[in-house]
Write an enzyme that holds these catalytic residues in place. Structure first.
Site, PDB file in Angstrom:
ATOM      1  N   SER A 248      -4.782  -0.997  -0.036  1.00 20.52           N
ATOM      2  CA  SER A 248      -4.856  -1.439  -1.428  1.00 20.52           C
ATOM      3  C   SER A 248      -3.886  -2.573  -1.718  1.00 20.52           C
ATOM      4  CB  SER A 248      -4.539  -0.251  -2.347  1.00 20.52           C
ATOM      5  OG  SER A 248      -4.478  -0.640  -3.698  1.00 20.52           O
ATOM      6  N   GLY A 249      -4.218  -3.336  -2.763  1.00 18.50           N
ATOM      7  CA  GLY A 249      -3.294  -4.319  -3.291  1.00 18.50           C
ATOM      8  C   GLY A 249      -2.376  -3.750  -4.341  1.00 18.50           C
ATOM      9  N   ASP A 250      -2.521  -2.453  -4.625  1.00 19.21           N
ATOM     10  CA  ASP A 250      -1.667  -1.781  -5.601  1.00 19.21           C
ATOM     11  C   ASP A 250      -1.440  -0.360  -5.104  1.00 19.21           C
ATOM     12  OD1 ASP A 250      -0.339  -1.075  -8.077  1.00 19.21           O
ATOM     13  OD2 ASP A 250      -1.449  -2.690  -9.038  1.00 19.21           O
ATOM     14  N   ASP A 251      -1.054   0.553  -5.988  1.00 24.46           N
ATOM     15  CA  ASP A 251      -0.765   1.923  -5.557  1.00 24.46           C
ATOM     16  C   ASP A 251      -2.012   2.563  -4.931  1.00 24.46           C
ATOM     17  OD1 ASP A 251       1.802   1.699  -6.738  1.00 24.46           O
ATOM     18  OD2 ASP A 251       0.950   2.247  -8.686  1.00 24.46           O
ATOM     19  N   SER A 282      -0.192  -0.191   1.777  1.00 21.51           N
ATOM     20  CA  SER A 282      -0.061  -1.006   0.567  1.00 21.51           C
ATOM     21  C   SER A 282       1.311  -1.694   0.589  1.00 21.51           C
ATOM     22  CB  SER A 282      -0.212  -0.158  -0.692  1.00 21.51           C
ATOM     23  OG  SER A 282      -0.145  -0.959  -1.854  1.00 21.51           O
TER      24      SER A 282
END
Length: 466
Positions: A248-251, A282
């Protein structure tokens, strides 16, 4: 020639795939696990669906689900997405219903913004996080449902998010980007055995719901893509998330319950949550984040058997003055981390607010946070633990943890302010007066089982009579 017409609600539509599909089709003899099996089945092509990757199927999905909803009281219905590429905008699910995505099927999120209707902002948020103008419906959406299943043979949902990410970065949007799957105000929900890629924003968002099972999900997004959280349980009760792989690019997982005064007013905590057997990558975010929108409260979260690789932090707590609410009774055990910036990270200064009128007296309660049986390799910082002045984070327990540092670690390994707790058998020994070493302490992990852990899935078939 066997007819592919279905007898449904007075129309010439066949109700059983087993009676309508030739034995040579790829739909034969598919067996899968679900909360409930359905008496009736239909295929998207029988409602005008075209799997060429170019023709919009939004109307086909809507028509199929609207018609199949009439079978809810007669054993429920299943809509099968067969092999092909199925371009679609947002569509709504119904109760006592299964959406089954074949292993060789790909749902493609439409690039036409008119196929993503505006919907009301969430009452526990007051506005959209990125844009105050509103939000777009998710690709797969449902509200006020009972007994709904979204599953498949690891079929794919491709949000085609690159254009959305570009517009977001260029500040060309005045509404939020859509999610891939959002289920609201619902109970008995299953989301399983799918591959989700390139979501415009969050991937899976159950909110104001209960009795939710999410398992066997593969969720993939470029690690520089904005806000592509994997799974975000939000103001939900009795949730099981297991056996998932997320890049992911986030959590990878973000546990939430509303934002400042809006979340306090709605007052729906996320609670009785089990997260286990998760693998996360991530580099710029958390394996599992608690908050920062946590004003409705987060409690009784059980996290175990987690692997984090090249990820910014482990189980991170994010909150701020003005949030109110609580994060308490959090239990983490058996976590393996490789190439991490932080092993432990808590912050009380996550300052993003829905409006400038937040209450500075609304202080969050962060207490009884337990970590045990963890191994971390190639670590830059062991811990960054920052509570709130006059509102310390209390009851922190860390036991049986081994940390190996990178070749160029930061000099200050344990940065501790406004926290209280204990450590035991942590290597190397923490340099943190607020977390003194106590021998022979084992941080707790509950021995009882949550109700969602005993929910059994049934073996279902879409061609049982062939």
């Amino acid at each position: 020639m066997i007819s592919t017409t279905f007898l449904l609600l007075g129309l010439a539509l066949c109700l059983h795939v087993a009676e309508c599909t030739p034995k040579t089709t790829p739909l034969d003899s598919i067996v899968f696990s679900a909360l409930n099996c359905r008496k009736h089945s239909a295929v998207l092509t029988d409602f005008g669906g075209v799997g060429d990757g170019k023709t919009s199927n939004t109307k086909a999905f809507t028509s199929a689900i609207n018609k199949l909803s009439g079978l809810a009281s007669d054993g429920g219905a299943m809509l099968i997405v067969p092999p092909g590429k199925w371009l679609t905008g947002s569509f709504n699910l119904t109760s006592h219903f299964t959406l089954y995505i074949h292993k060789d099927a790909v749902l493609l999120g439409s690039q036409d913004e008119s196929e993503w209707p505006n919907i009301d902002v969430l009452p526990s948020y007051g506005r959209e996080i990125n844009f105050p103008g509103g939000r777009l419906s998710s690709l797969i959406f449902g509200t006020n449902l009972t007994d709904v299943v979204v599953t498949g043979g690891n079929g794919t949902i491709d949000g085609q998010g690159a254009n959305w990410w570009k517009k977001y970065r260029n500040k060309e949007l005045n509404v939020s980007r859509p999610f891939l799957i959002e289920i609201m105000y619902s109970n008995q929900v299953q989301i399983s055995n799918l591959t989700l890629i390139n979501s415009p924003s969050w991937n899976v968002h159950p909110i104001y719901s209960s009795d939710v099972v999410i398992q066997g999900m593969t969720i993939l997004a470029p690690t520089d893509s904005p806000n592509t959280d994997g799974i975000n349980p939000d103001s939900c009760t009795n949730i099981r998330i297991e056996d998932c792989y997320i890049v992911s690019g986030d959590d990878c997982i973000a546990v939430k319950s509303g934002w400042d005064r809006y979340g306090l007013k709605v007052g729906m905590p996320t609670q009785q949550l089990v997260i286990r057997r998760l693998t996360c990558i991530s580099p710029d975010s958390a394996t599992i984040a608690l908050g920062s929108e946590m004003s409705g409260g987060i409690q009784d979260v059980r996290i175990e058997d987690i692997t984090a690789i090249k990820t910014q932090s482990g189980v991170r707590i994010k909150t701020a003055v003005g949030r109110g609410g609580f994060v308490r009774d959090i239990y983490v055990r058996r976590m393996i981390m490789k190439t991490m910036k932080y092993v432990f990270w808590m912050t009380g200064s996550y300052r993003l607010h829905p409006d400038p009128s937040f209450d500075p007296k609304a202080l969050p309660e962060i207490t009884r946070i337990n970590y045990r049986d963890m191994v971390a390799e190639n670590v830059t910082y062991a811990a960054r633990l920052e509570g709130i002045s006059n509102d310390p984070f209390t009851g922190i327990c860390i036991s049986n943890v081994t940390i190996t540092l990178t070749e160029t670690p930061k000099k200050l390994q344990w940065n501790c302010t406004n926290v209280e707790g204990v450590t035991s058998n942590v290597t190397p020994s923490p340099v943190c007066d607020m977390l003194p070493e106590k021998k022979h302490v084992e941080c707790p992990f509950p021995e009882d089982r949550l109700p969602i852990e005993d929910v059994k899935l049934k073996s279902c078939s879409i061609a049982s009579n062939i």
